[in-house]
Design a protein around this motif. Structure first.
Motif, PDB file in Angstrom:
ATOM      1  N   LEU A 145       0.837  -1.196   0.000  1.00  6.77           N
ATOM      2  CA  LEU A 145       0.000   0.000   0.000  1.00  6.77           C
ATOM      3  C   LEU A 145       0.869   1.242   0.000  1.00  6.77           C
ATOM      4  O   LEU A 145       1.883   1.296   0.676  1.00  6.77           O
ATOM      5  N   VAL A 159      -7.891   6.308   4.637  1.00  7.06           N
ATOM      6  CA  VAL A 159      -7.776   4.879   4.355  1.00  7.06           C
ATOM      7  C   VAL A 159      -8.981   4.162   4.939  1.00  7.06           C
ATOM      8  O   VAL A 159      -9.303   4.334   6.107  1.00  7.06           O
ATOM      9  N   TRP A 160      -9.648   3.366   4.108  1.00  5.66           N
ATOM     10  CA  TRP A 160     -10.791   2.590   4.560  1.00  5.66           C
ATOM     11  C   TRP A 160     -10.453   1.115   4.421  1.00  5.66           C
ATOM     12  O   TRP A 160     -10.219   0.626   3.310  1.00  5.66           O
ATOM     13  N   ASP A 161     -10.427   0.408   5.532  1.00  6.31           N
ATOM     14  CA  ASP A 161     -10.256  -1.044   5.535  1.00  6.31           C
ATOM     15  C   ASP A 161     -11.653  -1.629   5.663  1.00  6.31           C
ATOM     16  O   ASP A 161     -12.243  -1.616   6.735  1.00  6.31           O
ATOM     17  N   CYS A 187     -12.791  -4.736   5.270  1.00  2.00           N
ATOM     18  CA  CYS A 187     -12.882  -6.067   5.908  1.00  2.00           C
ATOM     19  C   CYS A 187     -11.868  -6.098   7.041  1.00  2.00           C
ATOM     20  O   CYS A 187     -10.912  -6.870   7.025  1.00  2.00           O
ATOM     21  N   ALA A 188     -12.053  -5.242   8.009  1.00  2.00           N
ATOM     22  CA  ALA A 188     -11.008  -4.918   8.970  1.00  2.00           C
ATOM     23  C   ALA A 188     -10.874  -5.843  10.171  1.00  2.00           C
ATOM     24  O   ALA A 188      -9.806  -5.912  10.755  1.00  2.00           O
ATOM     25  N   LYS A 198      -4.552  -5.150  10.622  1.00  2.00           N
ATOM     26  CA  LYS A 198      -3.990  -4.475   9.441  1.00  2.00           C
ATOM     27  C   LYS A 198      -4.058  -2.967   9.597  1.00  2.00           C
ATOM     28  O   LYS A 198      -3.075  -2.259   9.353  1.00  2.00           O
ATOM     29  N   THR A 199      -5.217  -2.477   9.999  1.00  2.51           N
ATOM     30  CA  THR A 199      -5.391  -1.037  10.149  1.00  2.51           C
ATOM     31  C   THR A 199      -4.523  -0.500  11.273  1.00  2.51           C
ATOM     32  O   THR A 199      -3.932   0.574  11.159  1.00  2.51           O
ATOM     33  N   TYR A 246      -7.885   6.860   9.423  1.00  3.77           N
ATOM     34  CA  TYR A 246      -8.256   5.477   9.185  1.00  3.77           C
ATOM     35  C   TYR A 246      -9.698   5.193   9.591  1.00  3.77           C
ATOM     36  O   TYR A 246     -10.132   5.595  10.659  1.00  3.77           O
ATOM     37  N   ALA A 271     -12.058   1.756   9.875  1.00  2.87           N
ATOM     38  CA  ALA A 271     -12.055   0.301   9.834  1.00  2.87           C
ATOM     39  C   ALA A 271     -13.489  -0.193   9.988  1.00  2.87           C
ATOM     40  O   ALA A 271     -14.187   0.221  10.908  1.00  2.87           O
ATOM     41  N   ASP A 290     -16.408  -3.699   9.114  1.00  3.97           N
ATOM     42  CA  ASP A 290     -16.621  -5.076   8.709  1.00  3.97           C
ATOM     43  C   ASP A 290     -18.116  -5.299   8.627  1.00  3.97           C
ATOM     44  O   ASP A 290     -18.854  -4.805   9.474  1.00  3.97           O
TER      45      ASP A 290
END
Length: 69
Positions: A3, A11-13, A15-16, A21-22, A34, A36, A38
């Motif tokens: 990344l 930043v959008w996670d 499936c966090a 990861k985040t 950020y 995050a 799910d």
């Protein structure tokens, strides 16, 4: 690095869960914002618990979890 995240980026996670990861990104690049999330309610709950354990303030910028409606 896979990344290319820089300071000031959003930043959008998506499936966090559980949030590792985040959290790692936030530690390495603290001047980004950020989000995050799910879509699985059980996993999203684990994301919230992980966020509390780590403490969003210790990660730099805010991190939030979102539950799918």
């Amino acid at each position: 690095q896979m990344l290319d995240v820089h300071a000031g980026m959003r930043v959008w996670d998506a499936c966090a869960a559980p949030g590792g990861k985040t959290a790692l990104l936030a530690e390495r690049i603290p001047d980004a914002y950020y989000v995050a999330s799910d879509n699985d309610p059980v996993r999203a709950q684990s994301l919230r618990l992980s966020e509390r354990r780590r403490g969003a303030s210790g990660m730099g910028k805010p991190m939030m979890s979102v539950l799918k409606r």
